[in-house]
Design a protein around this motif. Structure first.
Motif, PDB file in Angstrom:
ATOM      1  N   LEU A 146       3.626 -55.519 -23.743  1.00  0.00           N
ATOM      2  CA  LEU A 146       4.499 -55.390 -22.570  1.00  0.00           C
ATOM      3  C   LEU A 146       4.207 -56.418 -21.479  1.00  0.00           C
ATOM      4  CD1 LEU A 146       4.650 -51.504 -22.036  1.00  0.00           C
ATOM      5  CD2 LEU A 146       6.381 -52.946 -23.075  1.00  0.00           C
ATOM      6  N   LEU A 147       3.059 -57.074 -21.525  1.00  0.00           N
ATOM      7  CA  LEU A 147       2.681 -58.022 -20.484  1.00  0.00           C
ATOM      8  C   LEU A 147       2.803 -59.466 -20.938  1.00  0.00           C
ATOM      9  CD1 LEU A 147      -0.487 -56.172 -19.132  1.00  0.00           C
ATOM     10  CD2 LEU A 147       1.861 -56.039 -18.267  1.00  0.00           C
ATOM     11  N   GLN A 148       2.699 -59.690 -22.231  1.00  0.00           N
ATOM     12  CA  GLN A 148       2.782 -61.026 -22.802  1.00  0.00           C
ATOM     13  C   GLN A 148       3.903 -61.075 -23.821  1.00  0.00           C
ATOM     14  OE1 GLN A 148      -1.138 -61.545 -24.403  1.00  0.00           O
ATOM     15  NE2 GLN A 148      -2.065 -62.081 -22.418  1.00  0.00           N
ATOM     16  N   ASP A 149       4.286 -62.270 -24.186  1.00  0.00           N
ATOM     17  CA  ASP A 149       5.331 -62.428 -25.194  1.00  0.00           C
ATOM     18  C   ASP A 149       4.861 -61.880 -26.532  1.00  0.00           C
ATOM     19  OD1 ASP A 149       6.927 -63.645 -23.311  1.00  0.00           O
ATOM     20  OD2 ASP A 149       6.304 -65.687 -23.870  1.00  0.00           O
ATOM     21  N   SER A 157      -1.934 -47.228 -24.629  1.00  0.00           N
ATOM     22  CA  SER A 157      -2.731 -48.393 -25.027  1.00  0.00           C
ATOM     23  C   SER A 157      -1.942 -49.690 -24.981  1.00  0.00           C
ATOM     24  CB  SER A 157      -3.277 -48.178 -26.447  1.00  0.00           C
ATOM     25  OG  SER A 157      -4.057 -47.002 -26.528  1.00  0.00           O
ATOM     26  N   PHE A 158      -0.667 -49.610 -24.651  1.00  0.00           N
ATOM     27  CA  PHE A 158       0.208 -50.785 -24.544  1.00  0.00           C
ATOM     28  C   PHE A 158       0.272 -51.569 -25.860  1.00  0.00           C
ATOM     29  CE2 PHE A 158      -1.098 -50.033 -20.130  1.00  0.00           C
ATOM     30  CZ  PHE A 158       0.149 -49.923 -19.539  1.00  0.00           C
ATOM     31  N   ARG A 159       0.167 -50.864 -26.963  1.00  0.00           N
ATOM     32  CA  ARG A 159       0.376 -51.492 -28.277  1.00  0.00           C
ATOM     33  C   ARG A 159       1.805 -51.181 -28.713  1.00  0.00           C
ATOM     34  NH1 ARG A 159      -5.415 -50.289 -29.055  1.00  0.00           N
ATOM     35  NH2 ARG A 159      -4.926 -48.119 -29.582  1.00  0.00           N
ATOM     36  N   MET A 160       2.746 -51.838 -28.055  1.00  0.00           N
ATOM     37  CA  MET A 160       4.147 -51.535 -28.263  1.00  0.00           C
ATOM     38  C   MET A 160       4.616 -51.955 -29.653  1.00  0.00           C
ATOM     39  SD  MET A 160       6.597 -49.951 -26.849  1.00  0.00           S
ATOM     40  CE  MET A 160       5.963 -49.820 -25.185  1.00  0.00           C
TER      41      MET A 160
END
Length: 311
Positions: free
Chosen positions: A60-63, A275-278
């Motif tokens: 979600l924060l990086q490409d 965990s932001f592991r989208m």
């Protein structure tokens, strides 16, 4: 009139016939347009995006970066995923039949001409409206807590149980299954509608022949009700696999105690938004779609052996 004159009149009438125009579909397209645009933008677009993200590493924060089948390979060794699958399958295997049995039993009771049937039907349907709400999940947590209503009621009959039913790994899932069974209102109403369609003449003829209540249920009610049972079964399985709110609220969003309430959708939520592991969460979502699709296909395949339709 000669044959030549008759043919001439026929050709003339065919030339003067009013041409038939193609139907005007502009009104239909105008009404369908907003729905099609909404489905494409709000449903089809996110579905295709999640399919792409399932093959990427995205936080979600990086490409997003392409990783191929790495997310799916990780599933083979993900022990928490295996626990989530176990919890969810137990929940479905116990909760769905329990809910349908209770719903059918109460529908049979209401179909017998119970006084105040409209009131009871509304009262029984109410849990289905509230069962997936946050308020009921919080209430359920209090009822089965260490000093909750269940333990207080047991103390009145001499059974002193001070441990929280929600806080024990052995009983936590059972309380959520009870909550699922308690939301029997929707299938009950559908069962009641199906029971009202069974001709009373069949019961009268069976009673005349000396058939008892159980025999009439096995020979008349159950076979004629199998399409309704099948319909409720398919919907109940899909809804059970998609359950999230109850486990999230009761466990505090962690799946505790000891991951006994780690539902599949809850684990998916933790991976995606905790965990932001989208990318991995998207892969989990597609695995859930595959599981529900397979379960639905199996139900349709098995239905030819037990569902009876009137010809």
């Amino acid at each position: 009139m000669s044959v030549a004159e008759l043919q001439r009149l026929t050709r003339r009438s065919s030339r003067t016939r009013v041409p038939q125009h193609a139907p005007d579909n502009k009104a239909a397209l105008a009404f369908l347009g907003p729905w099609v645009l909404g489905a494409a933008a709000l449903t089809l677009g996110p579905v295709l995006a999640s399919l792409y993200l399932a093959f990427t590493d995205y936080n979600l924060l990086q490409d997003a970066s392409w990783v191929g089948l790495a997310n799916f390979e990780r599933m083979l060794t993900d022990t928490r995923l295996h626990q989530a699958l176990l919890v969810t399958f137990v929940y479905v295997a116990v909760g769905v039949p329990g809910q349908l049995v209770v719903a059918l039993g109460l529908a049979l009771l209401l179909d017998r001409g119970l006084r105040g049937r409209s009131f009871y039907r509304s009262a029984f349907y109410l849990p289905s409206l509230l069962g997936s709400s946050v308020a009921i999940a919080v209430l359920w947590r209090l009822v089965f807590g260490g000093s909750g209503l269940v333990n207080s009621s047991l103390a009145l009959v001499g059974v002193h149980h001070t441990t929280s039913w929600i806080g024990s790994p052995d009983t936590a899932l059972g309380t959520i299954i009870l909550l699922h069974i308690w939301t029997f209102g929707s299938p009950m109403v559908i069962f009641l509608a199906g029971l009202r369609q069974i001709p009373t003449e069949l019961y009268e003829a069976a009673a005349t022949d000396g058939a008892g209540v159980l025999h009439r249920f096995r020979a008349i009610t159950l076979p004629l009700l199998t399409p309704i049972i099948f319909f409720n079964l398919v919907l109940a399985v899909i809804n059970a696999f998609s359950s999230f709110t109850q486990a999230f609220i009761v466990s505090g969003g962690t799946g505790a105690p000891a991951d006994s309430l780690l539902f599949y959708t809850l684990y998916l939520y933790q991976e995606g938004f905790g965990s932001f592991r989208m990318g991995y969460a998207s892969a989990l979502a597609w695995l859930l779609v595959l599981i529900i699709g397979v379960m639905t296909a199996v139900n349709f395949w098995l239905s030819k052996y037990w569902v009876h339709y009137d010809d």
